[in-house]
Scaffold this motif. Structure first.
Motif, short mmCIF file in Angstrom:
data_model
loop_
_atom_site.label_atom_id
_atom_site.label_comp_id
_atom_site.label_asym_id
_atom_site.label_seq_id
_atom_site.Cartn_x
_atom_site.Cartn_y
_atom_site.Cartn_z
N LEU A 23 0.81 -1.22 0.00
CA LEU A 23 0.00 0.00 0.00
C LEU A 23 0.84 1.27 0.00
CD1 LEU A 23 -2.93 -0.90 2.42
CD2 LEU A 23 -3.02 -0.61 -0.05
N TYR A 24 1.93 1.27 0.76
CA TYR A 24 2.73 2.48 0.87
C TYR A 24 3.42 2.85 -0.45
CZ TYR A 24 7.17 -0.05 0.97
OH TYR A 24 8.25 -0.82 0.63
N GLN A 25 3.47 1.91 -1.40
CA GLN A 25 4.19 2.14 -2.65
C GLN A 25 3.39 2.93 -3.68
OE1 GLN A 25 5.33 -2.16 -3.21
NE2 GLN A 25 7.30 -1.22 -3.73
N ILE A 26 2.11 3.16 -3.42
CA ILE A 26 1.34 3.90 -4.41
C ILE A 26 0.67 5.11 -3.79
CG2 ILE A 26 0.89 1.85 -5.82
CD1 ILE A 26 -1.99 1.94 -4.75
N GLU A 27 0.34 6.08 -4.68
CA GLU A 27 -0.36 7.27 -4.23
C GLU A 27 -1.40 7.62 -5.28
OE1 GLU A 27 3.01 9.85 -3.84
OE2 GLU A 27 3.03 10.37 -5.96
N PRO A 28 -2.51 8.23 -4.85
CA PRO A 28 -3.55 8.57 -5.81
C PRO A 28 -3.09 9.72 -6.71
CG PRO A 28 -4.13 9.39 -3.62
CD PRO A 28 -2.88 8.57 -3.49
N LEU A 29 -3.63 9.75 -7.92
CA LEU A 29 -3.33 10.88 -8.81
C LEU A 29 -4.21 12.03 -8.37
CD1 LEU A 29 -3.13 9.25 -12.36
CD2 LEU A 29 -1.27 10.11 -10.96
N ASP A 30 -3.64 13.21 -8.37
CA ASP A 30 -4.42 14.39 -7.94
C ASP A 30 -5.42 14.80 -8.98
OD1 ASP A 30 -2.97 14.46 -5.61
OD2 ASP A 30 -1.39 15.71 -6.49
#
Length: 173
Positions: free
Chosen positions: A166-173
Motif C-alpha cells: 500500500l505504501y508504494q502507491i499514491e492517488p493521482l491528484d
C-alpha cells in the motif's frame, strides 16, 4: 520503567495456553489491573485437515507453549503473570522479560491496525516507490489485511497486473 503497553511472550506448559490466558484475564479482573495488563492472546490459525477423505477446519495454535501478553512491565504485573499456574516464565535472557519489537508485532500479526486508503478500485494511481516508481496504473484490488494492492500498469504497450504494498502507491491528484 516504561508506562506504555508492550507485547511480551510468556512460556507455558504445552497444552495449557488457553487456560493460562483465561487465568491471566481472571487475575486482571479480580485485582483490577486493567491499567497494567491490557490484552492476552493465544495466536491461532484456521487450517483445513483432510482425514479419511473428509475436510474439516481446525483451529491450530501458531506457537504451542506460548501466550502473548500486552502489558506495562512492573514488579506487580510481572509477579501476577509469572505466578499463574502453567506459566514457566517470560521469554528473555535470564529472568528479564524482553518486549517484542514493533516489527515482530507486525510480522506476527498480533495487532490489527486499521488501514485507511485514499483510493479505491478503479482509481488511477502513481507508483511512488520501488522498481516501478513513476508508472501510472489502475487499482484492480485492495487487500487491507495484508496491506497489498493489485494495480494494472501499462508496460511496453501491454497491460501488466502487479502486486504492490500500500505504501508504494499514491492517488493521482
Amino acid at each position: 520503567m516504561s508506562d506504555t503497553m508492550r507485547w511480551y511472550v510468556v512460556h507455558t506448559y504445552s497444552g495449557y495456553e488457553n487456560k493460562v490466558a483465561t487465568n491471566i484475564e481472571k487475575a486482571v479482573e479480580n485485582r483490577k489491573l486493567h491499567d497494567l495488563i491490557g490484552e492476552v492472546k493465544v495466536p491461532t490459525e484456521t487450517v483445513v485437515e483432510v482425514t479419511d477423505k473428509k475436510k474439516r477446519e481446525v483451529e491450530r495454535k501458531i506457537f504451542p507453549g506460548y501466550v502473548l501478553v500486552k502489558m506495562i512491565m512492573t514488579d506487580d504485573s510481572w509477579y501476577v503473570v509469572r505466578n499463574i499456574r502453567g506459566v514457566t516464565g517470560f521469554v528473555g535472557p535470564g529472568s528479564k522479560p524482553v518486549p517484542l519489537t514493533e516489527e515482530e508485532v507486525a510480522r506476527l500479526g498480533v495487532e490489527q491496525k486499521n488501514i485507511e486508503v485514499n483510493f479505491a478500485v478503479g482509481d488511477s494511481v502513481r507508483v511512488a516507490d520501488g522498481y516501478l516508481e513513476g508508472f501510472i496504473g489502475v487499482v484492480d484490488e485492495i487487500d487491507l489485511q495484508n496491506a497489498l494492492v493489485r494495480v494494472t500498469v501499462s508496460m511496453m504497450g501491454k497491460e501488466v497486473p502487479v502486486e504492490l504494498e500500500l505504501y508504494q502507491i499514491e492517488p493521482l491528484d
